[in-house]
Design a protein around this motif. Structure first.
Motif, PDB file in Angstrom:
ATOM      1  N   THR A 122       4.971  18.982  22.241  1.00 49.89           N
ATOM      2  CA  THR A 122       4.646  19.671  20.978  1.00 49.89           C
ATOM      3  C   THR A 122       3.369  19.211  20.117  1.00 49.89           C
ATOM      4  O   THR A 122       2.754  20.174  19.635  1.00 49.89           O
ATOM      5  CB  THR A 122       6.014  19.573  19.998  1.00 49.89           C
ATOM      6  OG1 THR A 122       6.926  20.181  20.478  1.00 49.89           O
ATOM      7  CG2 THR A 122       5.687  19.708  18.343  1.00 49.89           C
ATOM      8  N   SER A 123       3.186  17.993  20.379  1.00 48.89           N
ATOM      9  CA  SER A 123       1.679  17.630  19.551  1.00 48.89           C
ATOM     10  C   SER A 123       0.603  18.058  20.415  1.00 48.89           C
ATOM     11  O   SER A 123      -0.493  18.389  19.619  1.00 48.89           O
ATOM     12  CB  SER A 123       1.762  15.839  19.800  1.00 48.89           C
ATOM     13  OG  SER A 123       2.836  15.366  19.230  1.00 48.89           O
ATOM     14  N   TYR A 124       0.658  18.455  21.497  1.00 50.55           N
ATOM     15  CA  TYR A 124      -0.445  19.239  22.299  1.00 50.55           C
ATOM     16  C   TYR A 124      -0.630  20.481  21.656  1.00 50.55           C
ATOM     17  O   TYR A 124      -1.598  21.073  21.490  1.00 50.55           O
ATOM     18  CB  TYR A 124       0.005  19.131  23.744  1.00 50.55           C
ATOM     19  CG  TYR A 124      -0.906  20.122  24.610  1.00 50.55           C
ATOM     20  CD1 TYR A 124      -2.285  19.720  24.934  1.00 50.55           C
ATOM     21  CD2 TYR A 124      -0.554  21.301  24.936  1.00 50.55           C
ATOM     22  CE1 TYR A 124      -2.996  20.502  25.379  1.00 50.55           C
ATOM     23  CE2 TYR A 124      -1.322  22.200  25.868  1.00 50.55           C
ATOM     24  CZ  TYR A 124      -2.488  21.759  26.230  1.00 50.55           C
ATOM     25  OH  TYR A 124      -3.398  22.617  26.739  1.00 50.55           O
ATOM     26  N   ASN A 125       0.686  21.307  21.449  1.00 50.92           N
ATOM     27  CA  ASN A 125       0.652  22.452  20.790  1.00 50.92           C
ATOM     28  C   ASN A 125      -0.028  22.495  19.479  1.00 50.92           C
ATOM     29  O   ASN A 125      -0.838  23.441  19.233  1.00 50.92           O
ATOM     30  CB  ASN A 125       1.895  22.895  20.839  1.00 50.92           C
ATOM     31  CG  ASN A 125       2.606  23.555  21.992  1.00 50.92           C
ATOM     32  OD1 ASN A 125       1.913  23.543  23.106  1.00 50.92           O
ATOM     33  ND2 ASN A 125       3.890  23.579  22.301  1.00 50.92           N
ATOM     34  N   ALA A 126       0.124  21.432  18.757  1.00 50.69           N
ATOM     35  CA  ALA A 126      -0.520  21.350  17.552  1.00 50.69           C
ATOM     36  C   ALA A 126      -2.130  21.147  17.659  1.00 50.69           C
ATOM     37  O   ALA A 126      -2.883  21.912  16.932  1.00 50.69           O
ATOM     38  CB  ALA A 126      -0.048  20.280  16.546  1.00 50.69           C
ATOM     39  N   GLY A 127      -2.302  20.322  18.986  1.00 52.52           N
ATOM     40  CA  GLY A 127      -3.930  20.389  18.980  1.00 52.52           C
ATOM     41  C   GLY A 127      -4.593  21.611  19.315  1.00 52.52           C
ATOM     42  O   GLY A 127      -5.778  21.853  18.989  1.00 52.52           O
ATOM     43  N   SER A 167       0.464  12.506  17.883  1.00 55.27           N
ATOM     44  CA  SER A 167       1.621  11.990  18.313  1.00 55.27           C
ATOM     45  C   SER A 167       2.822  11.714  17.018  1.00 55.27           C
ATOM     46  O   SER A 167       2.297  11.199  16.187  1.00 55.27           O
ATOM     47  CB  SER A 167       1.255  10.698  19.136  1.00 55.27           C
ATOM     48  OG  SER A 167       2.798  10.193  19.446  1.00 55.27           O
ATOM     49  N   GLN A 168       3.893  12.354  17.185  1.00 52.60           N
ATOM     50  CA  GLN A 168       4.946  12.017  16.196  1.00 52.60           C
ATOM     51  C   GLN A 168       5.274  10.325  16.301  1.00 52.60           C
ATOM     52  O   GLN A 168       5.207   9.687  15.400  1.00 52.60           O
ATOM     53  CB  GLN A 168       6.044  12.895  16.665  1.00 52.60           C
ATOM     54  CG  GLN A 168       7.249  12.618  15.739  1.00 52.60           C
ATOM     55  CD  GLN A 168       8.208  11.646  15.538  1.00 52.60           C
ATOM     56  OE1 GLN A 168       8.060  10.828  14.549  1.00 52.60           O
ATOM     57  NE2 GLN A 168       8.712  10.922  16.646  1.00 52.60           N
ATOM     58  N   CYS A 210      -0.448  10.540  13.327  1.00 50.20           N
ATOM     59  CA  CYS A 210       0.553  10.127  13.625  1.00 50.20           C
ATOM     60  C   CYS A 210       1.711  10.004  12.710  1.00 50.20           C
ATOM     61  O   CYS A 210       1.339   9.857  11.534  1.00 50.20           O
ATOM     62  CB  CYS A 210       0.142   8.768  14.611  1.00 50.20           C
ATOM     63  SG  CYS A 210       1.547   7.782  15.224  1.00 50.20           S
ATOM     64  N   ASN A 211       2.958   9.990  13.138  1.00 55.41           N
ATOM     65  CA  ASN A 211       4.080   9.923  12.320  1.00 55.41           C
ATOM     66  C   ASN A 211       4.489   8.635  11.817  1.00 55.41           C
ATOM     67  O   ASN A 211       5.538   8.278  11.239  1.00 55.41           O
ATOM     68  CB  ASN A 211       5.135  10.846  12.690  1.00 55.41           C
ATOM     69  CG  ASN A 211       6.085  11.197  11.439  1.00 55.41           C
ATOM     70  OD1 ASN A 211       5.794  11.196  10.202  1.00 55.41           O
ATOM     71  ND2 ASN A 211       7.566  11.341  11.607  1.00 55.41           N
ATOM     72  N   SER A 212       4.023   7.564  12.770  1.00 51.74           N
ATOM     73  CA  SER A 212       4.621   6.201  12.746  1.00 51.74           C
ATOM     74  C   SER A 212       3.513   5.257  12.509  1.00 51.74           C
ATOM     75  O   SER A 212       2.767   4.950  13.035  1.00 51.74           O
ATOM     76  CB  SER A 212       5.175   5.999  14.039  1.00 51.74           C
ATOM     77  OG  SER A 212       5.737   4.698  14.108  1.00 51.74           O
ATOM     78  N   ALA A 213       3.838   4.765  11.252  1.00 55.14           N
ATOM     79  CA  ALA A 213       2.618   3.845  10.684  1.00 55.14           C
ATOM     80  C   ALA A 213       2.428   2.606  11.527  1.00 55.14           C
ATOM     81  O   ALA A 213       1.324   2.279  11.863  1.00 55.14           O
ATOM     82  CB  ALA A 213       3.066   3.381   9.246  1.00 55.14           C
ATOM     83  N   GLU A 214       3.842   2.122  12.090  1.00 56.28           N
ATOM     84  CA  GLU A 214       3.467   0.584  12.881  1.00 56.28           C
ATOM     85  C   GLU A 214       3.431   1.080  14.066  1.00 56.28           C
ATOM     86  O   GLU A 214       4.566   0.733  14.749  1.00 56.28           O
ATOM     87  CB  GLU A 214       4.316  -0.192  12.431  1.00 56.28           C
ATOM     88  CG  GLU A 214       4.145  -0.671  10.773  1.00 56.28           C
ATOM     89  CD  GLU A 214       2.708  -1.425  10.755  1.00 56.28           C
ATOM     90  OE1 GLU A 214       2.244  -1.973  11.794  1.00 56.28           O
ATOM     91  OE2 GLU A 214       2.444  -1.502   9.501  1.00 56.28           O
ATOM     92  N   SER A 215       2.780   1.762  14.834  1.00 54.98           N
ATOM     93  CA  SER A 215       2.979   2.188  16.276  1.00 54.98           C
ATOM     94  C   SER A 215       1.652   1.841  17.295  1.00 54.98           C
ATOM     95  O   SER A 215       0.799   1.319  16.590  1.00 54.98           O
ATOM     96  CB  SER A 215       3.025   3.739  16.454  1.00 54.98           C
ATOM     97  OG  SER A 215       1.965   4.227  15.958  1.00 54.98           O
ATOM     98  N   SER A 216       1.884   1.669  18.575  1.00 56.74           N
ATOM     99  CA  SER A 216       0.711   1.400  19.381  1.00 56.74           C
ATOM    100  C   SER A 216      -0.512   2.182  19.342  1.00 56.74           C
ATOM    101  O   SER A 216      -1.579   1.633  19.266  1.00 56.74           O
ATOM    102  CB  SER A 216       1.184   1.452  20.872  1.00 56.74           C
ATOM    103  OG  SER A 216       2.588   0.708  20.741  1.00 56.74           O
ATOM    104  N   LEU A 269      -1.574   9.659   8.733  1.00 53.92           N
ATOM    105  CA  LEU A 269      -0.305   9.560   8.708  1.00 53.92           C
ATOM    106  C   LEU A 269       0.295  10.890   8.567  1.00 53.92           C
ATOM    107  O   LEU A 269      -0.255  11.262   7.390  1.00 53.92           O
ATOM    108  CB  LEU A 269       0.439   8.524   8.144  1.00 53.92           C
ATOM    109  CG  LEU A 269       0.144   7.133   8.900  1.00 53.92           C
ATOM    110  CD1 LEU A 269       0.718   5.976   7.944  1.00 53.92           C
ATOM    111  CD2 LEU A 269       0.666   6.886  10.032  1.00 53.92           C
ATOM    112  N   THR A 270       0.922  11.457   9.311  1.00 54.83           N
ATOM    113  CA  THR A 270       1.726  12.639   8.866  1.00 54.83           C
ATOM    114  C   THR A 270       3.211  12.154   8.273  1.00 54.83           C
ATOM    115  O   THR A 270       3.678  11.516   8.578  1.00 54.83           O
ATOM    116  CB  THR A 270       2.528  13.613   9.938  1.00 54.83           C
ATOM    117  OG1 THR A 270       2.994  12.498  10.857  1.00 54.83           O
ATOM    118  CG2 THR A 270       0.851  14.125  10.612  1.00 54.83           C
TER     119      THR A 270
END
Ligand code: F6R
Length: 612
Positions: A303-308, A348-349, A376-382, A392-393
């Protein structure tokens, strides 16, 4: 994907482990297990195939101890059976749970078999249990044994380990797979995802690559990949435990579809002001980076690719920057030409998708003269840790495996980005920007209006009950939205669906059209509308059932067997892709309901794909 929970408390840990596993169910899994160290210093394990509730029902009173580790497994090596479920135990002396893949497990397995170790599963994880057990023979503590054993492992891992030889300690380590430590008055915990622990604590330490932590009831000591003791910041999570409940809704996916007006409001908040997009929202040095950007490369999955894909249209149209996009799993394994002054955007979500993360790492190694931004939707992510700029989304936790609000908030973020870069390149006038920002402000209400079409969509969904195939059509950026519609339908209703640019149909796929293959078309009132109308005629004359989601001003000509659903009117090039996503999400959701599938946890899928 697999999930880890573990902890050490003053009371029986088992109920907390089960509760944590339930909170990780959304990630997707096919078996579960846990092991505790009892008051008699014995490892007591229980495992079950299928849902966490099966595990819960198999727990006997002996499974009682103050320290334990638990796991939900999404099968990679070996079938989803009890014998392959984690934890894996070696000689009743070491228990481990593991997320990720040990790539050299076959070589290690051969060595360990030669040393006399007996394998009881088909997993790659078992070599970790034996490796730690072997190291423990020469070490005083479990910490030292894990420090020694991890030098053997190639691949990705998040590991939790306990041992009767060193009771009172959990050793946790990560490399390539996420792992957090939760700190609370009740004790200390580990998890692959902070969601597992939100009911217990809001205080988290996010381990860095290669970190190894020694966790006891009242202490956490962390060593970096070189064995040096380090301090890691304690962060307070802003996530609320209630955010991860279904509330009045039947499914998380349904809740998340209806949360989109608010999610978009939250994503826009503090990012626009007085008819302007705030470039600084992308980072304090974003302006300089954007001014120097000559090329854009987008990398993402699903899905993130589709957004791109939608963003490529906007970035070239609005910002006039050449933009390429590729799925991460392909990009990372070829030798792409990475031009200087490229802005490398990951979307990436979860922020943990292994393919996207590894592609970014590879690019950074290959060309130092690029900049990176993650949406990205996750603040503390890799991904946020690995990226120079983060946007951040603010979608809030997305639990349904099929992504909905993450997608529309990604689109909003990418639209803001297109305007910000466009302005840095003098491609967007003040007047244009004011019109676009006005469109952003209208989005929440437009989405609410699109959601009002639900009753009509429910009627249409009923006609899909016995269908095996469907075609989605769109032109321009709407082709990407058609792709997202097809992906949603495949994921949760298991109906095979394809998306095509409507003009491409006559070059082959039109052969698929018959009365049993419904065609879903998206018809905004844009410069391609007349072309699309001709394409619809071509399809209709082949006798298919058609559903057209149109702008009220598109005036698609009604025909027999064609349902036309007006969504709203006068949408612009940015608002249209976002708004037309809504009926497609609702259609998939209601078809899945009618087919009786597991909407929030569709078969074979995982929410966060942390393996290749
Ligand atoms: C589709 C879906 C997946 C994800 C993909 C990338 O509904 O959820 O296709 O979009 O696995 O995940 P993220 O965005 O977390 O990188």
């Amino acid at each position: 994907m697999c999930g880890i929970v573990g902890g050490i408390t003053k009371n029986n840990i088992t109920p907390l482990l089960v509760d944590g596993l339930k909170r990780l169910e959304y990630r997707g899994y096919d078996s579960a297990g846990l092991v505790v160290l009892t008051s008699k210093n014995i490892l007591q394990r229980v495992r079950a195939a299928g849902k966490v509730v099966n595990l819960e029902n198999s727990i006997s009173p002996e499974v009682n101890g103050m320290i334990g580790i638990a796991h939900t497994r999404w099968a990679t090596h070996g079938k989803p059976t009890i014998k392959n479920a984690h934890p894996h135990i070696c000689n009743n002396n070491v228990g481990v749970v593991h997320n990720g893949i040990i790539e050299n497990f076959l070589a290690l397995k051969t060595q360990q078999q030669a040393q006399g170790y007996h394998f009881t599963s088909d997993t790659d994880t078992e070599v970790i249990a034996h490796g730690i057990h072997q190291a423990l023979k020469n070490c005083d503590t479990l910490l030292q044994a894990v420090q020694q054993a991890v030098t053997l492992f190639q691949g990705a891992y998040g590991i939790g380990a306990i041992s009767p030889k060193n009771p009172g300690h959990i050793i946790a380590t990560r490399s390539g797979s996420p792992l957090v430590i939760g700190l609370s008055d009740k004790g200390n915990f580990i998890a692959s995802d902070q969601m597992a622990l939100l009911d217990i604590t809001k205080k988290f330490i996010f381990l860095e690559e290669g970190d190894i932590a020694d966790i006891t009831l009242d202490s956490v000591t962390i060593f970096d990949k070189n064995g040096k003791q380090v301090e890691r910041e304690i962060k307070i999570s802003k996530l609320k435990s209630g955010q991860v409940s279904k509330g009045e809704y039947t499914h998380y996916m349904q809740k998340e579809i209806f949360e989109q007006p608010q999610a978009i409001r939250d994503t826009l908040e503090s990012r626009i002001s007085k008819n302007k997009v705030l470039t600084s929202a992308f980072g304090h040095n974003a302006k300089t980076i954007f001014q120097n950007t000559e090329h854009i490369q987008i990398i993402a999955c699903g899905t993130s690719y589709n957004a791109g894909l939608v963003a490529k249209y906007w970035l070239e149209d609005i910002a006039k920057i050449p933009t390429h996009i590729e799925v991460a799993s392909e990009y990372r394994y070829r030798n792409p030409i990475i031009l200087d002054n490229t802005l490398f955007i990951t979307i990436s979500q979860s922020g943990e998708t292994a393919d996207t993360l590894e592609a970014l790492k590879a690019v950074k190694k290959r060309n130092k003269n690029i900049h990176s931004l993650t949406i990205c939707n996750s603040a503390e992510s890799s991904l946020t840790r690995e990226s120079e700029l983060t946007f951040l989304t603010h979608a809030g936790p997305e639990i349904g495996v099929a992504s909905t609000k993450a997608f529309t908030t990604q689109l909003v973020s990418l639209a803001l980005l297109s305007v910000a870069i466009g302005r840095c390149h003098n491609q967007v006038s003040e007047q244009q920007e004011a019109v676009i920002v006005d469109g952003f402000n209208q989005l929440p209400n437009l989405i609410a209006k699109a959601l009002e079409q639900e009753d009509q969509i429910i009627k249409l969904a009923k006609t899909f009950k016995d269908k095996f195939n469907a075609l989605f059509l769109g032109r321009g950026a709407m082709h990407a939205i058609a792709m997202e519609g097809a992906l949603k339908l495949k994921e949760i209703s298991y109906i095979h669906a394809e998306a095509y640019p409507a003009g491409e149909l006559k070059h082959g796929p039109i052969a698929l059209i018959d009365k049993d293959t419904p065609v879903i078309a998206i018809a905004p009132n844009d410069e391609l509308l007349d072309k699309l109308k001709s394409n619809l005629q071509e399809v209709k004359s082949r006798g298919s059932q058609m559903i057209v989601f149109e702008d009220e001003t598109s005036n698609v000509m009604p025909m027999d067997g064609m349902d036309i659903i007006p969504i709203t009117h006068n949408l612009g090039r940015i608002t249209a892709p976002i708004i037309f996503t809504i009926p497609l999400q609702l259609l998939s959701y209601h078809i899945a309901l009618i087919k009786g599938t597991d909407v929030d946890q569709p078969r074979n899928l995982a929410k966060s794909v942390t393996v290749e």
